[in-house]
Write a protein that holds these residues in place. Structure first.
Motif, short mmCIF file in Angstrom:
data_model
loop_
_atom_site.label_atom_id
_atom_site.label_comp_id
_atom_site.label_asym_id
_atom_site.label_seq_id
_atom_site.Cartn_x
_atom_site.Cartn_y
_atom_site.Cartn_z
N LYS A 47 0.99 -1.29 0.48
CA LYS A 47 -0.32 0.11 0.07
C LYS A 47 0.92 1.75 0.04
N LEU A 48 0.98 1.68 -0.90
CA LEU A 48 1.80 2.28 -1.07
C LEU A 48 0.54 4.33 -0.94
N ASP A 49 1.52 5.36 -0.43
CA ASP A 49 0.27 6.84 -0.46
C ASP A 49 1.37 7.30 -1.65
N LYS A 50 0.06 8.67 -1.46
CA LYS A 50 0.62 9.55 -2.86
C LYS A 50 1.57 10.00 -3.00
N GLU A 51 2.31 10.31 -1.73
CA GLU A 51 4.33 10.61 -1.29
C GLU A 51 5.22 9.18 -1.33
N LYS A 52 4.88 8.37 -1.97
CA LYS A 52 5.31 7.29 -1.93
C LYS A 52 5.99 6.39 -1.19
N LYS A 53 5.59 7.04 -0.03
CA LYS A 53 5.51 5.96 1.23
C LYS A 53 4.81 4.70 1.30
N VAL A 54 6.04 3.84 1.95
CA VAL A 54 5.26 2.26 2.28
C VAL A 54 4.38 2.66 3.10
N GLU A 55 3.14 2.37 2.94
CA GLU A 55 1.96 2.29 4.06
C GLU A 55 1.98 1.38 4.58
N ASP A 56 1.84 -0.25 4.30
CA ASP A 56 2.23 -1.29 4.31
C ASP A 56 2.46 -1.83 3.22
N ILE A 57 3.16 -3.09 4.02
CA ILE A 57 3.69 -4.26 2.58
C ILE A 57 3.19 -5.60 3.29
N VAL A 78 10.94 -1.93 4.80
CA VAL A 78 10.44 -1.71 4.24
C VAL A 78 9.72 -0.36 4.54
N LYS A 79 9.08 -1.08 5.78
CA LYS A 79 7.32 -0.67 5.94
C LYS A 79 7.65 1.32 6.46
N GLY A 80 6.91 1.51 6.20
CA GLY A 80 6.81 3.07 6.95
C GLY A 80 7.79 4.04 6.20
N LYS A 81 9.33 3.29 5.35
CA LYS A 81 9.65 4.34 4.81
C LYS A 81 9.17 4.56 3.17
N SER A 107 19.73 5.01 7.48
CA SER A 107 18.72 5.11 7.80
C SER A 107 17.71 3.83 8.53
N LEU A 108 18.50 2.83 8.52
CA LEU A 108 18.73 2.09 9.65
C LEU A 108 18.49 1.86 10.92
N THR A 109 17.74 1.26 12.07
CA THR A 109 18.00 1.22 13.23
C THR A 109 19.76 0.60 13.13
N ASP A 110 20.01 0.20 14.70
CA ASP A 110 21.57 -1.31 14.58
C ASP A 110 20.58 -2.25 14.87
N ASP A 111 19.87 -1.78 15.24
CA ASP A 111 18.46 -3.78 14.92
C ASP A 111 17.88 -3.63 13.44
N GLU A 112 17.83 -3.66 12.68
CA GLU A 112 17.15 -3.20 11.48
C GLU A 112 19.25 -3.93 10.49
N ASN A 113 19.46 -3.24 10.75
CA ASN A 113 21.29 -3.77 9.81
C ASN A 113 21.39 -4.59 10.44
N THR A 114 21.60 -5.15 11.64
CA THR A 114 21.66 -6.57 12.18
C THR A 114 21.05 -7.62 11.49
N ARG A 115 19.42 -7.00 11.21
CA ARG A 115 18.36 -8.20 10.14
C ARG A 115 19.12 -8.79 9.03
N MET A 116 19.19 -6.82 8.43
CA MET A 116 19.98 -7.46 7.06
C MET A 116 21.48 -8.44 6.98
N MET A 117 21.95 -7.82 7.84
CA MET A 117 22.85 -8.83 7.63
C MET A 117 22.95 -9.98 8.04
N SER A 118 22.24 -10.39 8.93
CA SER A 118 22.13 -11.18 8.90
C SER A 118 21.60 -12.04 7.15
N LEU A 119 21.67 -11.94 6.93
CA LEU A 119 21.66 -12.98 5.11
C LEU A 119 22.86 -12.61 4.36
N SER A 120 24.03 -12.39 5.19
CA SER A 120 25.64 -12.07 4.53
C SER A 120 26.73 -12.93 4.22
#
Ligand code: FES
Length: 154
Positions: A47-57, A78-81, A107-120
Motif C-alpha cells: 500500500k503506497l501513499d501519494k508521497e510514495k511512502k510504503v504505508e503497508d507491505i 521497508v514498511k513506513g519508508k 536510515s536504519l536502526t542498529d537492530d534493522e542493520n543486524t537483521r539485514m546483515m543476518s543474510l550476509s
C-alpha cells in the motif's frame, strides 16, 4: 553467542515465523516473483501513499528458509519508508550479498542493520543469493508497476 549464531537464529526465526505473511488490506501495488530452478514463489503486496511512502507491505509465497526469511525481513525494513529510501537500502543490500561489503545504513536502526546483515552469509553460496534477493526484486517491480513476473533465470 557469536555473530554467526545470532545471524543463523534470526534467519531461522523469520523462516519459521515469517512476519507480514498475508495479503495486506487495501494494497494498490503488487508483483510476483518466481525462481524456476526450485519452484519457489513470492507475491508482494504494497500500500503506497501519494508521497510514495510504503504505508503497508506484506507477502505470500512458498520457498526455502532463506527466501522466506528474506521476504519477512524485507517487509519489516521497508514498511513506513519512502520508496527512495527503500531503493537505497536495496542497493546496499545487493552490494552486501555480491561483494561482501559491510552494511551500515544511516536510515536504519542498529537492530534493522543486524537483521539485514543476518543474510550476509549467503554470499558464499551464489545459488542462495537468488533466494535472498527474490522478494526484494519483486518489491521493486511492484512499486514500479511492472506486471511481468520477476524471474531469477532468463
Ligand atoms: Fe528456491 Fe531458495 S531454494 S528460493
Amino acid at each position: 553467542m557469536d555473530i554467526k549464531e545470532l545471524y543463523q537464529d534470526i534467519i531461522l526465526d523469520h523462516g519459521k515465523n515469517p512476519r507480514n505473511k498475508n495479503k495486506c488490506k487495501d494494497f494498490n501495488k503488487d508483483a510476483k516473483g518466481h525462481n524456476p530452478l526450485c519452484g519457489d514463489k513470492v507475491h508482494v503486496y504494497i500500500k503506497l501513499d501519494k508521497e510514495k511512502k510504503v504505508e503497508d507491505i506484506s507477502f505470500e509465497g512458498e520457498g526455502c528458509a532463506i527466501s522466506m526469511a528474506s521476504a519477512s525481513i524485507m517487509t519489516e525494513i521497508v514498511k513506513g519508508k519512502e520508496f527512495n529510501v527503500a531503493k537505497k537500502i536495496l542497493e546496499h543490500f545487493l552490494n552486501m550479498l555480491k561483494e561482501g561489503s559491510k552494511l551500515s545504513i544511516n536510515s536504519l536502526t542498529d537492530d534493522e542493520n543486524t537483521r539485514m546483515m543476518s543474510l550476509s552469509g549467503v554470499k558464499q553460496f551464489p545459488m542462495r543469493v537468488k533466494c535472498a534477493t527474490l522478494a526484494w526484486h519483486t518489491f521493486m517491480h511492484a512499486v514500479e508497476g511492472n506486471r511481468n513476473t520477476v524471474k531469477t533465470e532468463k
